[in-house]
Each structure stands twice: as structure tokens, then as C-alpha cells.
Design a protein around this motif. Structure first.
Motif, PDB file in Angstrom:
ATOM      1  N   THR A 323       0.834  -1.200   0.000  1.00  0.00           N
ATOM      2  CA  THR A 323       0.000   0.000   0.000  1.00  0.00           C
ATOM      3  C   THR A 323       0.865   1.245   0.000  1.00  0.00           C
ATOM      4  N   ILE A 324       1.872   1.283   0.880  1.00  0.00           N
ATOM      5  CA  ILE A 324       2.745   2.453   0.941  1.00  0.00           C
ATOM      6  C   ILE A 324       3.565   2.561  -0.342  1.00  0.00           C
ATOM      7  N   ALA A 325       3.922   1.414  -0.948  1.00  0.00           N
ATOM      8  CA  ALA A 325       4.660   1.445  -2.212  1.00  0.00           C
ATOM      9  C   ALA A 325       3.779   2.020  -3.324  1.00  0.00           C
ATOM     10  N   ALA A 326       2.513   1.608  -3.360  1.00  0.00           N
ATOM     11  CA  ALA A 326       1.593   2.116  -4.379  1.00  0.00           C
ATOM     12  C   ALA A 326       1.372   3.621  -4.216  1.00  0.00           C
ATOM     13  N   LEU A 327       1.253   4.076  -2.972  1.00  0.00           N
ATOM     14  CA  LEU A 327       1.069   5.505  -2.730  1.00  0.00           C
ATOM     15  C   LEU A 327       2.315   6.300  -3.103  1.00  0.00           C
ATOM     16  N   ALA A 328       3.483   5.750  -2.815  1.00  0.00           N
ATOM     17  CA  ALA A 328       4.723   6.425  -3.193  1.00  0.00           C
ATOM     18  C   ALA A 328       4.851   6.515  -4.707  1.00  0.00           C
ATOM     19  N   LEU A 329       4.479   5.439  -5.396  1.00  0.00           N
ATOM     20  CA  LEU A 329       4.534   5.440  -6.860  1.00  0.00           C
ATOM     21  C   LEU A 329       3.512   6.409  -7.443  1.00  0.00           C
ATOM     22  N   LEU A 330       2.337   6.507  -6.816  1.00  0.00           N
ATOM     23  CA  LEU A 330       1.321   7.469  -7.257  1.00  0.00           C
ATOM     24  C   LEU A 330       1.846   8.894  -7.117  1.00  0.00           C
ATOM     25  N   MET A 331       2.452   9.194  -5.977  1.00  0.00           N
ATOM     26  CA  MET A 331       3.010  10.525  -5.753  1.00  0.00           C
ATOM     27  C   MET A 331       4.094  10.844  -6.779  1.00  0.00           C
ATOM     28  N   LEU A 332       4.925   9.845  -7.072  1.00  0.00           N
ATOM     29  CA  LEU A 332       5.991  10.041  -8.050  1.00  0.00           C
ATOM     30  C   LEU A 332       5.411  10.307  -9.447  1.00  0.00           C
ATOM     31  N   SER A 333       4.343   9.601  -9.787  1.00  0.00           N
ATOM     32  CA  SER A 333       3.731   9.810 -11.101  1.00  0.00           C
ATOM     33  C   SER A 333       3.116  11.207 -11.216  1.00  0.00           C
ATOM     34  N   VAL A 334       2.547  11.705 -10.113  1.00  0.00           N
ATOM     35  CA  VAL A 334       1.977  13.049 -10.119  1.00  0.00           C
ATOM     36  C   VAL A 334       3.077  14.092 -10.286  1.00  0.00           C
ATOM     37  N   VAL A 335       4.187  13.900  -9.566  1.00  0.00           N
ATOM     38  CA  VAL A 335       5.316  14.835  -9.668  1.00  0.00           C
ATOM     39  C   VAL A 335       5.868  14.858 -11.086  1.00  0.00           C
ATOM     40  N   ARG A 336       5.909  13.689 -11.721  1.00  0.00           N
ATOM     41  CA  ARG A 336       6.439  13.599 -13.077  1.00  0.00           C
ATOM     42  C   ARG A 336       5.436  14.044 -14.140  1.00  0.00           C
ATOM     43  N   GLY A 337       4.194  14.261 -13.725  1.00  0.00           N
ATOM     44  CA  GLY A 337       3.168  14.658 -14.672  1.00  0.00           C
ATOM     45  C   GLY A 337       2.658  13.523 -15.524  1.00  0.00           C
ATOM     46  N   GLU A 338       2.772  12.290 -15.014  1.00  0.00           N
ATOM     47  CA  GLU A 338       2.312  11.119 -15.755  1.00  0.00           C
ATOM     48  C   GLU A 338       0.863  10.814 -15.396  1.00  0.00           C
ATOM     49  N   SER A 339       0.105  10.329 -16.364  1.00  0.00           N
ATOM     50  CA  SER A 339      -1.314  10.044 -16.148  1.00  0.00           C
ATOM     51  C   SER A 339      -1.539   8.653 -15.553  1.00  0.00           C
ATOM     52  N   GLU A 340      -0.522   7.793 -15.593  1.00  0.00           N
ATOM     53  CA  GLU A 340      -0.656   6.435 -15.080  1.00  0.00           C
ATOM     54  C   GLU A 340       0.463   6.142 -14.098  1.00  0.00           C
ATOM     55  N   VAL A 341       0.221   5.162 -13.229  1.00  0.00           N
ATOM     56  CA  VAL A 341       1.217   4.753 -12.239  1.00  0.00           C
ATOM     57  C   VAL A 341       1.979   3.553 -12.788  1.00  0.00           C
ATOM     58  N   ASN A 342       3.231   3.769 -13.129  1.00  0.00           N
ATOM     59  CA  ASN A 342       4.047   2.721 -13.739  1.00  0.00           C
ATOM     60  C   ASN A 342       5.237   2.380 -12.862  1.00  0.00           C
ATOM     61  N   VAL A 343       5.618   1.099 -12.905  1.00  0.00           N
ATOM     62  CA  VAL A 343       6.802   0.643 -12.181  1.00  0.00           C
ATOM     63  C   VAL A 343       7.304  -0.642 -12.841  1.00  0.00           C
ATOM     64  N   ALA A 344       8.603  -0.723 -13.059  1.00  0.00           N
ATOM     65  CA  ALA A 344       9.241  -1.916 -13.635  1.00  0.00           C
ATOM     66  C   ALA A 344       8.536  -2.370 -14.922  1.00  0.00           C
ATOM     67  N   ARG A 345       8.215  -1.413 -15.797  1.00  0.00           N
ATOM     68  CA  ARG A 345       7.550  -1.686 -17.072  1.00  0.00           C
ATOM     69  C   ARG A 345       6.195  -2.367 -16.883  1.00  0.00           C
ATOM     70  N   ARG A 346       5.557  -2.050 -15.772  1.00  0.00           N
ATOM     71  CA  ARG A 346       4.201  -2.533 -15.500  1.00  0.00           C
ATOM     72  C   ARG A 346       3.364  -1.341 -15.046  1.00  0.00           C
ATOM     73  N   ARG A 347       2.047  -1.418 -15.298  1.00  0.00           N
ATOM     74  CA  ARG A 347       1.140  -0.351 -14.891  1.00  0.00           C
ATOM     75  C   ARG A 347       0.237  -0.843 -13.774  1.00  0.00           C
ATOM     76  N   LEU A 348       0.134  -0.058 -12.711  1.00  0.00           N
ATOM     77  CA  LEU A 348      -0.804  -0.381 -11.645  1.00  0.00           C
ATOM     78  C   LEU A 348      -2.194   0.094 -12.054  1.00  0.00           C
ATOM     79  N   SER A 349      -3.178  -0.760 -11.925  1.00  0.00           N
ATOM     80  CA  SER A 349      -4.536  -0.410 -12.333  1.00  0.00           C
ATOM     81  C   SER A 349      -5.103   0.676 -11.434  1.00  0.00           C
TER      82      SER A 349
END
Length: 455
Positions: A323-349
């Protein structure tokens, strides 16, 4: 015909969540009755219904907060009841029910399979019987191995019979992330603060129990390297490692000059105890030195670790590492201006991200509400930071205390009871269990989009 089928599936899911929540509650009540018996008391007199209820809830929810001194208040019968409650609560009562059905040769119904899937966080309804047996055997092997190592220290100290029991009890308590101990005087592992064998063995059991069965099994079976592991397993392992390293570094820096905790010890012993507290503070509740002397910053940081907790389908609580990893990745995607949450060439739904946000918000809301209520009840008897520490320990099913749980008023401890239950069952699980009608979850309507200002 398709829509009713979907509604039926979701309704079954909610029913499964309801049974899991009610099952934990029933187990708590049964344990309370057994622990209230005079035969369970070390003095031969009942410890009282409220203290037995609190202890049973703490054991089933693998929390470790205690209303009485476990090592002296309970007889051997009471200690056996405790360890059974811890084992069932830690591994999941549905796992044991399934094991009984497998032994008796009974067929597992679809509803039963759904319950097992939810309690074990499995992805499929097939072959759950053999998976459950493997789960129990693997857990038993880890606990017995830990007990055998602890016997090296405990048998010379307590003799063969009592030493083996002490080793087995603390091995199960550690693997189930319960934090109960039998040393008496609310001492936990403070007598072994300079003993690497005991502390590292207990720490290893806690870490394994907090990873989750699917992560352990996939890691054991993996033969192709780290990158071949599933995204879930990689996130669990990396987040756990990061939290352990960050916690060790923090406690070493913050407490190394504190005369009430780490000061006066050798450098190696300081690092050992800092690492042990980093392990146990997230999930288990053992402590190798007195926590009442913790600096305020350490208590606040510990509360943060307790909120995160262990990993999904593990023996620990908290909002979970993923959960904390997903939230951290969400925050990172917002900072980067990305519309999706991506990690290790995978997208979190979107569903996963929304679930993570819901779990975190529900958890924090319950935690802050409980902290506020306890502070009002205690009326200035304890600092707010210590009350937050206690409430985080209950919600995260950790079991550490800076003020001593028995020092709280009966009303204050009563507030901790539902917090422990919610922390173990899970905020989102309990919310789903309380939804009586599928109609409350609306998925079909889409309204015009409109923007609001954020931040």
C-alpha cells in the motif's frame, strides 16, 4: 444475463468478507471465555472478563498489547490457550478449518474457497486445499526451526522441559508477529539485548512471518533471478528491505547517545539493537530495551513504521508495504506529470491505486479518532505523543507500549479493543463486510467531469 451474474459474484465476495470478520470476532470471544477460567490463571483466580477479553483480542489480532503480565498471570493451560489463539489468528482461522476438511476428506465448497482465497490473498480458486496444506507445513517448519535455534539459549537457562516450551512459545509468537513473551515483569527481550543469537533468530522469524506466504513460496521456487519474480513479490521485498535499512539507521542515529536506550553499549550492540527495533517496531512488538526512554522523535518515527506494518496475507498488520509502495509510486507519477502509475515496465490499475488510497485514509481516520478519544478519556495523564504511540501499536497490531498498557484506564483500554480488531481484519475488509446491500456500490453511472482546486 451477464449483469446479474456479476452482481452475484460481488455479493459473494462481500459475504466472504463478512464471514472472515465474524470468524475473527467469534474466535476472540471463545478465547476470552477460556482465558477467564480459573484454570488459565497462574494464581488460580480468574483474571476477570475484561482483561481476558483484551488479552484474547490482542492474541487473535496478533497485537501483543497486554492488560496483565503474560509470564506470571497465566498457568500452563492459559499459555497454551494463548499460543493456539496466536497461531490461528496469525495464520488465519480459515486455513485451519480448511486443513481439518482436507484431513477428513471433505469437499471444499465454492464459498469456502472464496473465504480461503481472501484470507490467503490467493489469485485463484483452484487447488486451494493443497496450497493450504503447504502453507501450514511451511509455517510449521519455520517455527520449529526457530524454536530449535532458541533452545540453544533457553534450555541451559530454564532446563529441558521449560526451555523447550519457552523456545516454542516465542518462536510461534515471533513468526505470527504477536509479540507475547513469558519472561515476566513486562520485560520482553530486554534481558537478551546483548545476545545476537536470540535477537537475530527472533528478528528472522518476524521478517519471514511479515512477508506473506505467497512471497516466501515464490522466492523459494524462483530459479531465474530477482527480475523473474512477480511485481507483487518484488515490491514486498524491496519495500521491506528499504524500511529495515531506514529504521536501523534512524534508531542508531537517534538513540545512540540516549542513556535510557543505546548509550553505554558497544557499537556492534548498538547496531544490533537498532536493527532489532527496526524489525519488531513494524509488526511484532518485542523490544530489547525499555521504550519509555525513547526520544520523542523515535516515538513519532516508530508510529510511522507501525502504520505501514507488514505485507499482505502475512501475519502482521498495518496498511501493508504494498500500500505504501503504491502511494509512493502514485506521488511520483503526479510529480512527473504522468497520467498512469508505472513501475518496472508494468502499470498499476486504477482499482489498485484507489484501494491503496482507501486503505490509508480509513486506517489513518480510525487511528486519529482513537488517539483523540483516548486522550480525552485519560485527560492529560499521558503525553499526546505516547497516546499516539499506543494507538498506532494497537491499529498496526504491533504490541509495543511506552506508557505500559495496564496503566491506561479501563475505558482507555476499551478503545484499543476495536482498534486492534480493525487493524487485523483490515479497514477495507471491514468496510466491505459492513455493506449489507450490493446496491450501495455503484459502478454504472458516469457524470459530467468538473475540476476543483487541489493544494
Amino acid at each position: 444475463m451477464i449483469l446479474p451474474a456479476k452482481q452475484k459474484g460481488k455479493g459473494s465476495f462481500q459475504h466472504a468478507e463478512s464471514i472472515l470478520a465474524v470468524g475473527f470476532l467469534a474466535l476472540i470471544l471463545i478465547g476470552a471465555v477460556l482465558l477467564a477460567l480459573p484454570a488459565a490463571s497462574g494464581s488460580g483466580r480468574s483474571i476477570g472478563l475484561f482483561d481476558s477479553l483484551f488479552t484474547s483480542a490482542s492474541a487473535v489480532c496478533v497485537t501483543g498489547l497486554v492488560a496483565v503480565d503474560t509470564g506470571t498471570a497465566f498457568s500452563l493451560f492459559g499459555q497454551i490457550v494463548l499460543i493456539v489463539l496466536i497461531q490461528i489468528g496469525g495464520l488465519g482461522f480459515m486455513v485451519f478449518a480448511t486443513m481439518i476438511m482436507v484431513v477428513l476428506g471433505r469437499r471444499i465448497s465454492i464459498r469456502g474457497r472464496m473465504l480461503i482465497r481472501e484470507s490467503m490473498n490467493a489469485s485463484s480458486l483452484s487447488d486451494l486445499g493443497s496450497l493450504t496444506v503447504l502453507y501450514l507445513l511451511l509455517s510449521l517448519a519455520i517455527e520449529l526451526t526457530g524454536a530449535a535455534v532458541l533452545c540453544v539459549r533457553f534450555v541451559p537457562l530454564y532446563g529441558w522441559r521449560h526451555g523447550i516450551w519457552m523456545a516454542l512459545f516465542h518462536s510461534v509468537s515471533a513468526f505470527c508477529n504477536a509479540g507475547f513473551d513469558l519472561f515476566g515483569g513486562y520485560a520482553s527481550l530486554t534481558a537478551f539485548s546483548g545476545d545476537p543469537l536470540v535477537l537475530l533468530t527472533v528478528a528472522g522469524l518476524i521478517i519471514l512471518g511479515g512477508l506473506g506466504f505467497s512471497v516466501i513460496l515464490e522466492t523459494i521456487r524462483n530459479r531465474q533471478g530477482f527480475r523473474s519474480l512477480s511485481l507483487h513479490t518484488r515490491l514486498v521485498l524491496l519495500t521491506t528491505l528499504a524500511l529495515l535499512l531506514a529504521g536501523t539507521a534512524f534508531y542508531w542515529l537517534a538513540e545512540r547517545t540516549n542513556a535510557e536506550t543505546l548509550a553505554g553499549r558497544g557499537e556492534g550492540e548498538k547496531i544490533l539493537n537498532a536493527f532489532f527495533q527496526s524489525v519488531t517496531m513494524r509488526t511484532a512488538g518485542f523490544n530489547s530495551f525499555g521504550l519509555s526512554g525513547f526520544r520523542d522523535g523515535s516515538k513519532l518515527f516508530s508510529s510511522f513504521l507501525m502504520i505501514i506494518g507488514a505485507s499482505p496475507a502475512s501475519t502482521g498488520g498495518g496498511i501493508k508495504t504494498t500500500t505504501i509502495a503504491a502511494l509512493a509510486l502514485l506521488m511520483l507519477s503526479v510529480v512527473r506529470g504522468e497520467s498512469e502509475v508505472n513501475v518496472a515496465r508494468r502499470r498499476l490499475s486504477d482499482e489498485i491505486v484507489r484501494r491503496a488510497l482507501a486503505v490509508a485514509v480509513l486506517f489513518l481516520t480510525a487511528l486519529l479518532t482513537g488517539t483523540l478519544v483516548i486522550s480525552l478519556i485519560e485527560n492529560g495523564r499521558f503525553p499526546l505523543g505516547d497516546i499516539l504511540f499506543e494507538a498506532s501499536s494497537a491499529m498496526g497490531t504491533v504490541g509495543v507500549s511506552a506508557i505500559g498498557t495496564p496503566n491506561l484506564s479501563t475505558a482507555g483500554r476499551a478503545v484499543l479493543l476495536p482498534m486492534m480488531f480493525l487493524g487485523r481484519v483490515g479497514p477495507l475488509t471491514l468496510a466491505a463486510a459492513m455493506a449489507k446491500r450490493q446496491g450501495r456500490i455503484k459502478t454504472g453511472s458516469k457524470y459530467p467531469e468538473e475540476r476543483i482546486m487541489i493544494g
